[in-house]
Design a protein around this motif. Structure first.
Motif, mmCIF file in Angstrom:
data_model
loop_
_atom_site.group_PDB
_atom_site.id
_atom_site.type_symbol
_atom_site.label_atom_id
_atom_site.label_comp_id
_atom_site.label_asym_id
_atom_site.label_seq_id
_atom_site.Cartn_x
_atom_site.Cartn_y
_atom_site.Cartn_z
ATOM 1 N N LEU A 256 0.813 -1.218 0.000
ATOM 2 C CA LEU A 256 0.000 0.000 0.000
ATOM 3 C C LEU A 256 0.844 1.265 0.000
ATOM 4 O O LEU A 256 0.509 2.249 -0.642
ATOM 5 C CB LEU A 256 -0.937 0.010 1.213
ATOM 6 C CG LEU A 256 -2.071 -1.020 1.198
ATOM 7 C CD1 LEU A 256 -2.755 -1.080 2.555
ATOM 8 C CD2 LEU A 256 -3.085 -0.681 0.118
ATOM 9 N N CYS A 257 1.948 1.244 0.775
ATOM 10 C CA CYS A 257 2.722 2.489 0.940
ATOM 11 C C CYS A 257 4.164 2.363 0.469
ATOM 12 O O CYS A 257 4.907 3.338 0.535
ATOM 13 C CB CYS A 257 2.763 2.931 2.395
ATOM 14 S SG CYS A 257 1.245 2.774 3.280
ATOM 15 N N GLY A 258 4.586 1.173 0.075
ATOM 16 C CA GLY A 258 5.980 1.001 -0.311
ATOM 17 C C GLY A 258 6.948 1.107 0.856
ATOM 18 O O GLY A 258 8.125 1.404 0.682
ATOM 19 N N LEU A 259 6.438 0.850 2.069
ATOM 20 C CA LEU A 259 7.289 0.970 3.253
ATOM 21 C C LEU A 259 7.791 -0.407 3.679
ATOM 22 O O LEU A 259 7.054 -1.376 3.613
ATOM 23 C CB LEU A 259 6.480 1.520 4.417
ATOM 24 C CG LEU A 259 6.348 3.020 4.568
ATOM 25 C CD1 LEU A 259 5.356 3.304 5.673
ATOM 26 C CD2 LEU A 259 7.695 3.637 4.898
ATOM 27 N N ASN A 260 9.056 -0.446 4.141
ATOM 28 C CA ASN A 260 9.581 -1.694 4.666
ATOM 29 C C ASN A 260 9.597 -1.663 6.182
ATOM 30 O O ASN A 260 10.600 -1.340 6.795
ATOM 31 C CB ASN A 260 11.011 -1.904 4.152
ATOM 32 C CG ASN A 260 11.029 -2.917 3.041
ATOM 33 O OD1 ASN A 260 10.300 -3.903 3.092
ATOM 34 N ND2 ASN A 260 11.854 -2.674 2.037
ATOM 35 N N ILE A 261 8.468 -1.982 6.794
ATOM 36 C CA ILE A 261 8.417 -2.034 8.254
ATOM 37 C C ILE A 261 8.090 -3.467 8.639
ATOM 38 O O ILE A 261 7.139 -4.048 8.138
ATOM 39 C CB ILE A 261 7.312 -1.102 8.812
ATOM 40 C CG1 ILE A 261 7.458 0.316 8.270
ATOM 41 C CG2 ILE A 261 7.331 -1.110 10.334
ATOM 42 C CD1 ILE A 261 8.571 1.115 8.851
ATOM 43 N N MET A 262 8.914 -4.040 9.533
ATOM 44 C CA MET A 262 8.684 -5.436 9.882
ATOM 45 C C MET A 262 7.765 -5.596 11.087
ATOM 46 O O MET A 262 6.822 -6.356 11.057
ATOM 47 C CB MET A 262 10.018 -6.127 10.119
ATOM 48 C CG MET A 262 10.724 -6.438 8.793
ATOM 49 S SD MET A 262 12.257 -7.310 9.029
ATOM 50 C CE MET A 262 13.357 -5.974 9.401
ATOM 51 N N ASP A 263 8.038 -4.854 12.139
ATOM 52 C CA ASP A 263 7.250 -5.034 13.366
ATOM 53 C C ASP A 263 6.100 -4.025 13.402
ATOM 54 O O ASP A 263 6.070 -3.103 14.207
ATOM 55 C CB ASP A 263 8.149 -4.870 14.590
ATOM 56 C CG ASP A 263 7.562 -5.566 15.799
ATOM 57 O OD1 ASP A 263 6.399 -5.995 15.729
ATOM 58 O OD2 ASP A 263 8.268 -5.669 16.813
ATOM 59 N N VAL A 264 5.110 -4.253 12.526
ATOM 60 C CA VAL A 264 4.060 -3.242 12.350
ATOM 61 C C VAL A 264 3.098 -3.152 13.526
ATOM 62 O O VAL A 264 2.348 -2.190 13.642
ATOM 63 C CB VAL A 264 3.243 -3.497 11.067
ATOM 64 C CG1 VAL A 264 4.097 -3.251 9.847
ATOM 65 C CG2 VAL A 264 2.676 -4.903 11.054
ATOM 66 N N THR A 265 3.088 -4.174 14.408
ATOM 67 C CA THR A 265 2.166 -4.104 15.540
ATOM 68 C C THR A 265 2.859 -3.654 16.823
ATOM 69 O O THR A 265 2.240 -3.582 17.872
ATOM 70 C CB THR A 265 1.512 -5.477 15.813
ATOM 71 O OG1 THR A 265 2.548 -6.407 16.116
ATOM 72 C CG2 THR A 265 0.731 -5.962 14.618
ATOM 73 N N SER A 266 4.145 -3.366 16.734
ATOM 74 C CA SER A 266 4.870 -2.918 17.916
ATOM 75 C C SER A 266 4.217 -1.669 18.494
ATOM 76 O O SER A 266 3.912 -0.721 17.787
ATOM 77 C CB SER A 266 6.316 -2.616 17.544
ATOM 78 O OG SER A 266 6.922 -1.829 18.552
ATOM 79 N N PRO B 279 -0.893 -0.782 13.242
ATOM 80 C CA PRO B 279 -0.564 -0.783 11.806
ATOM 81 C C PRO B 279 -1.193 0.398 11.063
ATOM 82 O O PRO B 279 -0.566 0.998 10.181
ATOM 83 C CB PRO B 279 -1.153 -2.110 11.311
ATOM 84 C CG PRO B 279 -1.323 -2.955 12.521
ATOM 85 C CD PRO B 279 -1.614 -2.003 13.637
ATOM 86 N N GLU B 280 -2.419 0.736 11.464
ATOM 87 C CA GLU B 280 -3.133 1.821 10.797
ATOM 88 C C GLU B 280 -2.394 3.156 10.951
ATOM 89 O O GLU B 280 -2.351 3.963 10.017
ATOM 90 C CB GLU B 280 -4.528 1.921 11.416
ATOM 91 C CG GLU B 280 -5.571 2.495 10.503
ATOM 92 C CD GLU B 280 -6.943 2.472 11.167
ATOM 93 O OE1 GLU B 280 -7.231 1.527 11.926
ATOM 94 O OE2 GLU B 280 -7.710 3.409 10.935
ATOM 95 N N ALA B 281 -1.828 3.361 12.140
ATOM 96 C CA ALA B 281 -1.129 4.627 12.400
ATOM 97 C C ALA B 281 0.060 4.782 11.452
ATOM 98 O O ALA B 281 0.362 5.886 10.990
ATOM 99 C CB ALA B 281 -0.666 4.688 13.854
ATOM 100 N N ILE B 282 0.722 3.649 11.142
ATOM 101 C CA ILE B 282 1.864 3.699 10.219
ATOM 102 C C ILE B 282 1.403 4.185 8.852
ATOM 103 O O ILE B 282 1.996 5.093 8.262
ATOM 104 C CB ILE B 282 2.513 2.301 10.085
ATOM 105 C CG1 ILE B 282 3.129 1.882 11.418
ATOM 106 C CG2 ILE B 282 3.575 2.310 8.987
ATOM 107 C CD1 ILE B 282 3.718 0.483 11.406
ATOM 108 N N VAL B 283 0.298 3.583 8.368
ATOM 109 C CA VAL B 283 -0.188 3.954 7.039
ATOM 110 C C VAL B 283 -0.646 5.413 7.018
ATOM 111 O O VAL B 283 -0.325 6.156 6.098
ATOM 112 C CB VAL B 283 -1.341 3.020 6.604
ATOM 113 C CG1 VAL B 283 -1.932 3.485 5.285
ATOM 114 C CG2 VAL B 283 -0.825 1.604 6.463
#
Lengths: 117, 245
Positions: free
Chosen positions: B157-167, B191-195
């Motif tokens: 969706l965003c082209g982001l490389n984040i592994m621990d998205v629920t941290s 996860p939503e906050a990241i997006v």
């Protein structure tokens, strides 16, 4: 549509509208939220008074029996009203959340004011 | 002249106000240790605990320790708790806010690592990740699979490389404090906050941290909730990514 069904529908819609009116009179229902109910009642009233409309609509949609078209319309109206209810609940949830958050912020300020006296 | 501007810069860095936001729900067995850890390892941060209408002695403990806290009169969920923390940070003009769980999973010695990239203006949003060095508690197989799926979805969706998205261990800068104060998901918000930050053009990075397994209390995960979680979060991510484009 049989005459019996028409009479039943007509009486039903009249009772429905009377209940709605009494709710509005006693201010147990916000006019804002009752508009959908009123519109639904009027649509059903028109169908009861002018069966030609229902028969025409049924033929148009390929429904063989006119009374089935009545069910489809009624279910459609109910779905719209339910969706609007969910939307109202969501908005109220958002408002409640904000209230509780700001209440907590205020409570903290009051607590600190009282402690500092 | 050169000298004085140099002093000003150093002063500016030291002067940054940092708020540590700790959501807590029935955490009487963990919260004391969490506060003590933070006071030990990161004394320069102000602490704010948000009590989400706990039914145990969490609030009494907080009072006894002289900790800053907000207290909800109804249970709202972790997202709303964290958001109240952001509202407070925004009202008080904090420059950096750190999210830190109240259940003892996060380790205060890593807060410094989260904050530094923001102080150096290298990132707007820093996420503490268990999966960079793969050290410390790694969570169960099932959960890791779920996290990997969400991570992939965010990448698409965003082209982001984040592994621990629920941290839940994160730090944000002033711009994002303001954004999150006014817009933050009520439940399962991570996860939503990241997006939503990415859509707004924030620079998001991950830094390695170690976490502990839950100390006391009990986790709130079961199968029905897990399915609900995955569906809700996936849908939220897709909606969120499409919203502002």
């Amino acid at each position: 549509m049989s005459t019996r069904l028409r009479i039943l529908l007509f009486v039903g819609v009249i009772i429905y509208l009377l209940i709605l009116l009494s709710f509005l009179k006693r201010q147990k229902l916000n006019l804002k939220y009752s508009l959908l109910w009123i519109v639904s009642g009027i649509i059903l009233l028109i169908l009861a008074l002018f069966p030609g409309v229902l028969i025409g609509a049924a033929a148009l949609a390929g429904i063989e029996v006119a009374s089935n078209a009545l069910f489809v319309i009624a279910i459609g109206l109910i779905i719209i009203i339910l969706m609007s209810l969910t939307s109202i609940v969501s908005m109220q949830n958002e408002k409640l959340k904000k209230l509780i958050q700001y209440n907590a912020l205020l409570e903290k300020r009051i607590r600190e004011l009282e402690d500092s006296r | 002249m050169l000298f004085s501007s140099h002093i000003f810069i150093i002063h500016g860095v030291l002067d940054r106000k940092i708020l540590i936001i700790i959501p807590a729900y029935n955490e009487e067995s963990n919260i004391e240790g969490v506060i003590r850890d933070i006071r030990n390892y990161f004394p320069e941060g102000d602490i704010l605990v948000i009590d989400d209408c706990s039914k145990d002695g969490t609030v009494q403990l907080l009072k006894g320790m002289g900790v800053n806290y907000l207290s909800f009169i109804n249970n709202l969920g972790i997202g709303a708790g964290v958001q109240a923390g952001y509202l407070y940070a925004y009202e008080k003009g904090y420059d950096i806010a750190v999210q830190f769980d109240g259940d003892g999973q996060h380790r205060a010695e890593y807060i410094e690592r989260l904050v530094r990239p923001i102080e150096e203006s290298k990132a707007d949003y820093v996420i503490g990740s268990r999966f960079i060095e793969n050290e410390g508690f790694q969570s169960s197989m099932m959960r890791r699979a779920g996290i990997r799926f969400l991570s992939l979805l965010i990448k698409l969706l965003c082209g982001l490389n984040i592994m621990d998205v629920t941290s839940g261990m994160r730090a944000v800068n002033k711009t994002l404090i303001q954004k999150f104060a006014h817009d933050y998901a009520q439940d399962y918000p991570e996860p939503e906050a990241i997006v939503s930050a990415s859509v707004k053009g924030s620079r998001i990075i991950e830094v390695p941290v170690r976490m502990r397994e839950r100390q006391g209390g009990k986790s709130s995960i079961n199968i029905v909730r897990s399915v609900y979680y995955m569906l809700k979060v996936s849908l939220a991510l897709i909606l969120c990514a499409k919203k502002d484009k």
